[in-house]
Design an enzyme around this catalytic site. Sequence first.
Site, PDB file in Angstrom:
ATOM      1  N   TYR A 131      13.671 -34.677 -16.141  1.00 53.86           N
ATOM      2  CA  TYR A 131      12.222 -34.518 -16.137  1.00 53.86           C
ATOM      3  C   TYR A 131      11.655 -34.653 -14.729  1.00 53.86           C
ATOM      4  CZ  TYR A 131      11.870 -39.585 -15.641  1.00 53.86           C
ATOM      5  OH  TYR A 131      11.970 -40.854 -15.157  1.00 53.86           O
TER       6      TYR A 131
ATOM      7  N   HIS B  39     -15.642  -9.123   1.029  1.00 55.20           N
ATOM      8  CA  HIS B  39     -14.642  -9.985   1.665  1.00 55.20           C
ATOM      9  C   HIS B  39     -14.717 -11.400   1.120  1.00 55.20           C
ATOM     10  CE1 HIS B  39     -13.276 -12.721   4.855  1.00 55.20           C
ATOM     11  NE2 HIS B  39     -12.282 -11.848   4.935  1.00 55.20           N
TER      12      HIS B  39
ATOM     13  N   MET C 146      -5.647  -7.355   8.699  1.00 55.87           N
ATOM     14  CA  MET C 146      -5.073  -6.497   9.738  1.00 55.87           C
ATOM     15  C   MET C 146      -5.998  -5.300   9.953  1.00 55.87           C
ATOM     16  SD  MET C 146      -1.041  -6.715   9.024  1.00 55.87           S
ATOM     17  CE  MET C 146      -1.175  -6.369   7.294  1.00 55.87           C
TER      18      MET C 146
ATOM     19  N   GLY D 173      -8.276  -7.359   4.566  1.00 58.48           N
ATOM     20  CA  GLY D 173      -9.122  -7.418   5.762  1.00 58.48           C
ATOM     21  C   GLY D 173      -8.511  -8.131   6.954  1.00 58.48           C
TER      22      GLY D 173
ATOM     23  N   CYS E 113       9.724 -38.936  -9.372  1.00 61.20           N
ATOM     24  CA  CYS E 113       8.329 -39.385  -9.517  1.00 61.20           C
ATOM     25  C   CYS E 113       7.576 -39.367  -8.193  1.00 61.20           C
ATOM     26  CB  CYS E 113       8.254 -40.750 -10.171  1.00 61.20           C
ATOM     27  SG  CYS E 113       9.091 -42.041  -9.245  1.00 61.20           S
TER      28      CYS E 113
ATOM     29  N   ARG F 173      -3.113  -1.266  -6.549  1.00 55.71           N
ATOM     30  CA  ARG F 173      -2.200  -2.397  -6.380  1.00 55.71           C
ATOM     31  C   ARG F 173      -2.500  -3.416  -7.470  1.00 55.71           C
ATOM     32  NH1 ARG F 173      -5.172  -4.497  -0.851  1.00 55.71           N
ATOM     33  NH2 ARG F 173      -7.200  -4.727  -1.792  1.00 55.71           N
TER      34      ARG F 173
ATOM     35  N   ARG G 162      -3.593   2.947   8.532  1.00 54.28           N
ATOM     36  CA  ARG G 162      -3.852   1.644   7.913  1.00 54.28           C
ATOM     37  C   ARG G 162      -2.602   0.786   7.888  1.00 54.28           C
ATOM     38  NH1 ARG G 162      -8.109   2.204   3.640  1.00 54.28           N
ATOM     39  NH2 ARG G 162      -8.785   4.352   3.727  1.00 54.28           N
TER      40      ARG G 162
ATOM     41  N   LYS H 137       0.825  -1.203   0.000  1.00 61.36           N
ATOM     42  CA  LYS H 137       0.000   0.000   0.000  1.00 61.36           C
ATOM     43  C   LYS H 137       0.866   1.263   0.000  1.00 61.36           C
ATOM     44  CE  LYS H 137      -3.708  -0.325   2.213  1.00 61.36           C
ATOM     45  NZ  LYS H 137      -4.898  -0.410   3.034  1.00 61.36           N
TER      46      LYS H 137
ATOM     47  N   SER I 298      15.245 -42.551 -11.050  1.00 65.68           N
ATOM     48  CA  SER I 298      14.076 -41.718 -10.777  1.00 65.68           C
ATOM     49  C   SER I 298      13.980 -41.569  -9.260  1.00 65.68           C
ATOM     50  CB  SER I 298      12.808 -42.365 -11.334  1.00 65.68           C
ATOM     51  OG  SER I 298      11.708 -41.533 -11.045  1.00 65.68           O
TER      52      SER I 298
HETATM   53  C1  PEP Z   1       8.224 -42.566  -3.958  1.00 70.14           C
HETATM   54  O1  PEP Z   1       8.589 -43.227  -2.988  1.00 70.14           O
HETATM   55  O2  PEP Z   1       8.475 -41.369  -4.085  1.00 70.14           O
HETATM   56  C2  PEP Z   1       7.435 -43.188  -5.022  1.00 70.14           C
HETATM   57  C3  PEP Z   1       7.138 -42.521  -6.119  1.00 70.14           C
HETATM   58  O3  PEP Z   1       6.960 -44.435  -4.809  1.00 70.14           O
HETATM   59  P1  PEP Z   1       5.733 -44.808  -3.880  1.00 70.14           P
HETATM   60  O4  PEP Z   1       5.052 -43.542  -3.523  1.00 70.14           O
HETATM   61  O5  PEP Z   1       4.894 -45.717  -4.695  1.00 70.14           O
HETATM   62  O6  PEP Z   1       6.403 -45.483  -2.751  1.00 70.14           O
END
Ligand code: PEP
Length: 894
Positions: free
Chosen positions: A863, A460, A112, A110, A843, A345, A101, A29, A776
Amino acid sequence: MAIGKKYIYFFGSGKADGNGAMKDLLGGKGAGLAEMTNAGVPVPPGFTITTEVCNLFYDLGKRVPDGLDGEMRGYMTKVEEALGGKYTFGDVSRPLLVSVRSGSKFSMPGMMDTVLNLGLNDQTINGLIRMSGNERFAWDAYRRFIQMFGNVVMGIEKDQFEHIIHEAKKKKKVHLDLELTAEDLKVLVAKFKVKVKQIAKRDFPQDHWEQLLMARDAVFGSWNNPRAITYRKLNDIPGNLGTAVNVQSMVFGNMGETSATGVGFTRNPSTGTKEFYGEYLTNAQGEDVVAGIRTPRPIVNLEKEMPAVYKQLRETTTMLEKHYRDVQDFEFTVQEGTLFMLQTRTGKRTAHAAVKIAVDMVGEGLITKDEAVLRVEPASLDQLLHPIIDPKAKIQVIAKGLPASPGAASGKVVFTADEAVKQAKKDKVILVRPETTPDDIHGMDAAKGILTARGGMTSHAAVVARGMGKPCVAGCESIKVDLKAERFSVNGVTVKLNDWITIDGGTGRVILGKVPTVEPTVSGDFGTLMKWADEVRTLGVRANADIPRDAKMAMQFGAEGIGLCRTEHMFFAADRLPHVQQMILADTTEDREKALAKLLPMQRSDFKGLFETMGGLPVTIRLLDPPLHEFLPKREDLMVEVAVMQAKKAPKASITKKEKLLRRVEDLHELNPMLGHRGCRLGIVYPEITRMQTRAIIEAACDLAKKGKKVIPEIMVPLVGIKKELQNQKEIIKSVAEEVMKKKGVRIDYLIGTMIELPRAAVIADEIAKEAEFFSFGTNDLTQTTFGFSRDDAGKFIGYYTENNILEKDPFQTLDQEGVGQLIKMGVTKGRSTRQNLKVGICGEHGGDPASVEFCFKAGLNYVSCSPFRVPIARLAAAQAKLKEKGMGGSVSK
Ligand code: PEP
Ligand code: MG
């Protein structure tokens, strides 16, 4: 007394000490006021006390640094000068009134505190009456001031004052505050003062400077009120930023019909459409617009009512949008025909609007494609990926309100925030309120959607719901909410506590009952923005998908392959479980192989389906991972079943069969199954499982390859911690693959790799990489094993840890860069030291978390892989990570 360091920044007379870049120090502000002043916008003059003072305030035990009070007096004189010397703070005949303010770096609407009309007392009120010629207005300003000051600064419950007003109206037999006369308000003021004395055990402060210093400290103190703390937690705003305090001369929108106050956006914050958007009230103060007590009028009406002011407002706000190159959310007041801008803003917006605005602004030449990619917060895309109401569904619309925040949500109706929190533990709920206030924030967080009877698009409820990405229908005036009876009624329909309703925040519809929804798609502006993100990013994005349906969805969301297929999910299907159980119960390898032979064709067709869906993109298939007991009935249930069978004298053979199952379950029982006989340990002890799965994968791939289809299987061995574990499994995989390819008369390319999900694996990654063609990171298990937190039990204490700042975030949701992240870095570096072209991905759940995606990019991963719905989020986060590496700032608004 001079205090050395500059703690106060002035703005006024077309010039400010600070500027728009100083958000850290002046808050959003304060920085906005400085920037607007410098840009020549008509801003009422004032000064900003910095966020540094807020932090000092807490360091010094809730006291400001010595000398600050004196400095403030000097700045107040400058304010008086900027107003042409027409008004003086505390002057009896021409008093200058100020607002006090809060304003931190990130907007916390809203959350604070604010005090308006400060400087009024039993003497200056006469000056205000004389200046305005409006006795009613002046007394109303004074009673509002006592009310706000009493509540915010002196800690007196709002209800205490509301009760007095209510009684006054009852006595006069009127309904609206507006119906109270000057004389009534004067009586109210007297009563308010008595109430203050009674509760606070002191008189309402009459000295204007005492008022100012007390208000300043209260605003600093409001940085740590519970609702501000909750809001910060929900929005990832750090607690050490502090708030600035803005002291600004008051202008009045309630000085008759030529005065007005309003709020607006330069574009529609809900849809993103390029239209002047907002609302205002004539003869009102700013709080009336946002509090949702009176429903304001659309801003376009102002053109008819005050054409010159409207023109100036449009020009000023258009200039502001060009200046900031982003949508502006502004507040303005018209005092007897003169326009003042109170605030501007970056406008909060729904994800839908954020995408449209970013794409439109590229089209208008206002920003570049790269900037557009940086403008949308990746996590907010979640809002676009949620289902919408099935257009073909038969629905009963019972009311229509304002489409305040898009998305559809069904839930059971609740009427209080506390009830929402309680019920949300077991069911979906919709919070229905006459209007919401900051005190409802926890209930809004717990609810799937919010419905209010009063308030506009900037009320709000609307602002907070949009920030949370929750559907909201606001200002649905036709519903009559009876909080006491816990029901609302509309057009002859009564909806009671726990009845189901559906709200559609995109259209404002309120629908009776649960309604079917349809899945969203990545098209239109969303598709365009994702295309730009893809042009920028270098980090690949894959999806975790186990079945063709999920894989199809992943492809639609732009996945470039499957990073994790958890094969065990295929084992749980009803037609397979008996064979899986038979395999587990087998006493000999031969029997086990017989059961596996039944599973083989099923797995083969699973994999075929996946390969075909992915049309030649890589598919990572993980060998069986969970402990075997997960496929069997629970030990306790079996014990009961055996006992019941015995009592009922069931046939002996069936009891023996059940007992055998129970014994096997007991054999497999583990105290720590997550660290037990699972992962590659299964395939090592029961190599026939690995053999069957490999056969299914390679046969499926060969069959498709023979038909001329491209297939890239990547076989992944889970939970490796010892090099020989991988060697063992690799040998089996290779020999089966060779045998199958020979038999099928076709050769395919496939990779053998491993998950890195144990600290030991990361530490010896150089050795493991000699055997693995890819890594992975299974960060779910890696987080579990690095912290020593059980994935299944951590929920019991992680909440306490994050609430008490022992951990900043739940490490199972966002990657612990400090610890687990180090293991990832080590794994990548060591792995590539022995295999230069090692392909590395992630993963675990973290693969779809924007901050973790950025970390993975920096750590050099090829990836990330995440659930299909998070693929667009990861694509955008990956693009932003690349742009940030190039030095482009993250201008995403919080
Ligand atoms: C992990 O452990 O991150 C994984 C992808 O395998 P899971 O969640 O199946 O154990
Ligand atoms: Mg795992």
